[in-house]
Structure formats: structure tokens, C-alpha cells
Design a protein around this motif. Sequence first.
Motif, PDB file in Angstrom:
ATOM      1  N   GLU A   2      28.920 -24.912  52.413  1.00 20.76           N
ATOM      2  CA  GLU A   2      28.806 -24.979  53.862  1.00 20.76           C
ATOM      3  C   GLU A   2      28.403 -23.627  54.437  1.00 20.76           C
ATOM      4  O   GLU A   2      28.835 -22.585  53.950  1.00 20.76           O
ATOM      5  CB  GLU A   2      30.127 -25.431  54.470  1.00 20.76           C
ATOM      6  N   LEU A   3      27.567 -23.676  55.462  1.00 21.78           N
ATOM      7  CA  LEU A   3      27.124 -22.480  56.192  1.00 21.78           C
ATOM      8  C   LEU A   3      27.266 -22.744  57.676  1.00 21.78           C
ATOM      9  O   LEU A   3      26.956 -23.842  58.143  1.00 21.78           O
ATOM     10  CB  LEU A   3      25.650 -22.181  55.908  1.00 21.78           C
ATOM     11  N   GLU A   4      27.724 -21.744  58.401  1.00 19.74           N
ATOM     12  CA  GLU A   4      27.819 -21.863  59.847  1.00 19.74           C
ATOM     13  C   GLU A   4      27.345 -20.568  60.467  1.00 19.74           C
ATOM     14  O   GLU A   4      27.466 -19.505  59.858  1.00 19.74           O
ATOM     15  CB  GLU A   4      29.265 -22.130  60.279  1.00 19.74           C
ATOM     16  N   THR A  75      19.880 -32.921  64.377  1.00 23.99           N
ATOM     17  CA  THR A  75      20.214 -32.696  62.977  1.00 23.99           C
ATOM     18  C   THR A  75      18.920 -32.535  62.206  1.00 23.99           C
ATOM     19  O   THR A  75      17.996 -33.332  62.370  1.00 23.99           O
ATOM     20  CB  THR A  75      21.024 -33.881  62.406  1.00 23.99           C
ATOM     21  N   GLY A  90      19.920 -30.643  51.930  1.00 26.83           N
ATOM     22  CA  GLY A  90      20.967 -30.326  52.882  1.00 26.83           C
ATOM     23  C   GLY A  90      20.656 -30.837  54.267  1.00 26.83           C
ATOM     24  O   GLY A  90      19.597 -31.415  54.512  1.00 26.83           O
ATOM     25  N   ALA A  92      21.606 -29.767  58.594  1.00 27.64           N
ATOM     26  CA  ALA A  92      22.192 -28.812  59.538  1.00 27.64           C
ATOM     27  C   ALA A  92      22.228 -29.440  60.926  1.00 27.64           C
ATOM     28  O   ALA A  92      21.246 -30.014  61.379  1.00 27.64           O
ATOM     29  CB  ALA A  92      21.379 -27.525  59.579  1.00 27.64           C
ATOM     30  N   SER A 108      25.674 -25.722  61.912  1.00 25.87           N
ATOM     31  CA  SER A 108      26.649 -26.018  60.872  1.00 25.87           C
ATOM     32  C   SER A 108      25.888 -26.791  59.809  1.00 25.87           C
ATOM     33  O   SER A 108      25.338 -27.857  60.091  1.00 25.87           O
ATOM     34  CB  SER A 108      27.784 -26.864  61.450  1.00 25.87           C
ATOM     35  N   ALA A 109      25.808 -26.216  58.613  1.00 25.43           N
ATOM     36  CA  ALA A 109      24.979 -26.813  57.569  1.00 25.43           C
ATOM     37  C   ALA A 109      25.778 -27.072  56.301  1.00 25.43           C
ATOM     38  O   ALA A 109      26.760 -26.387  56.012  1.00 25.43           O
ATOM     39  CB  ALA A 109      23.807 -25.885  57.250  1.00 25.43           C
ATOM     40  N   ASP A 110      25.322 -28.046  55.563  1.00 23.07           N
ATOM     41  CA  ASP A 110      25.902 -28.372  54.271  1.00 23.07           C
ATOM     42  C   ASP A 110      24.720 -28.497  53.307  1.00 23.07           C
ATOM     43  O   ASP A 110      23.763 -29.216  53.602  1.00 23.07           O
ATOM     44  CB  ASP A 110      26.680 -29.681  54.349  1.00 23.07           C
ATOM     45  N   LYS A 126      25.053 -18.968  47.942  1.00 24.04           N
ATOM     46  CA  LYS A 126      25.505 -18.907  49.333  1.00 24.04           C
ATOM     47  C   LYS A 126      25.018 -17.627  50.008  1.00 24.04           C
ATOM     48  O   LYS A 126      24.551 -17.660  51.143  1.00 24.04           O
ATOM     49  CB  LYS A 126      27.028 -19.006  49.423  1.00 24.04           C
TER      50      LYS A 126
END
Length: 158
Positions: A2-4, A75, A90, A92, A108-110, A126
Motif C-alpha cells: 500500500e502507498l498513500e 480510481t 494496482g 489508486a 491511496s494505492a494498492d 515500495k
Amino acid sequence: MELEGTQELQADPQTVWAALFDRDVLERAIPGCETLEQTAETEFAATVKLKVGPVSARFKGGVELSDIVPLVSCTLSGKGSGGIAGFAKGAARVTLEDLGETTRLTYSADAAVGGKLASLGNRLIKSTAQKLAGEFFANFEAILAEQAEPAPVPEPAE
């Protein structure tokens, strides 16, 4: 993985929103982007050359924008294949907040990777993903700033 993140952009939400859907802006903003072709109103096909640790690959894939709430959120979903290097996919969620003269963009990404890339370890992947996100937003903001500069006024001919 996950990235935010949050980025405050020196433009109004309408300008930011239009830029998020502008093929030329995206092509210039995406790190390593070699080609970006709009295949439908909300779909793009891309070729991106990236280096993740010791693995360098040319990824071919697509991006689709969905769950669109104009001027508020959308999205972005994508997937790409880098041949022997593996694949990445992914999504976001991007949200815009009007702050008057600026716009706060929150994401907010996965993401997931497979193949040779997966063997590099989550920390390296990451940190590379965060670096690429930072580069994208720095490029994106620079393009918005360019577009905001008034065009030079030509001198009258004598």
C-alpha cells in the motif's frame, strides 16, 4: 503493498482534474513513459521503461479511470507486463480538495508485483514505487505551473 500520499498543487481543481485526463500531460508526467495512447475516453495504453534495483524492463500495459466523480475523485487501475522481469498491477483512489487557490490531491494505492520483480523484496519495491510517485507528482506540478504562466505578449510591428 500500500502507498498513500498527499500533494498540494498550485492550481484550481478544474485545472488539476483536466490535467489528470489529458494524454499529453500524463505522458510527460509518468516517469519512464515512452508512449501513451488514449484508446477510449477513460482508457490508455502505455509503454514505460523502468529500473527497479538491478532489474530494468520495458512494461506494456493499460490504465483505466473509473468511479469518476467529476472534480472530486476517481480510481486509476492499471496493469503491465515486463516480459521476463515480471508484472505489476494496482489501483489508486485519487481525491481532490479545493483549498481556494490550490488543490490538495490525496491518493491511496494498492499494488502487486510478480515474477523476477517479486524476488527483489517488498522494501526495495515500495521505496522505488514511492520514488516514482514523487517523480510523477513533481513532473505533474511542473507541467501545471508551465500551463499557468501567461503567454508572452508579442511586440507590435513597426
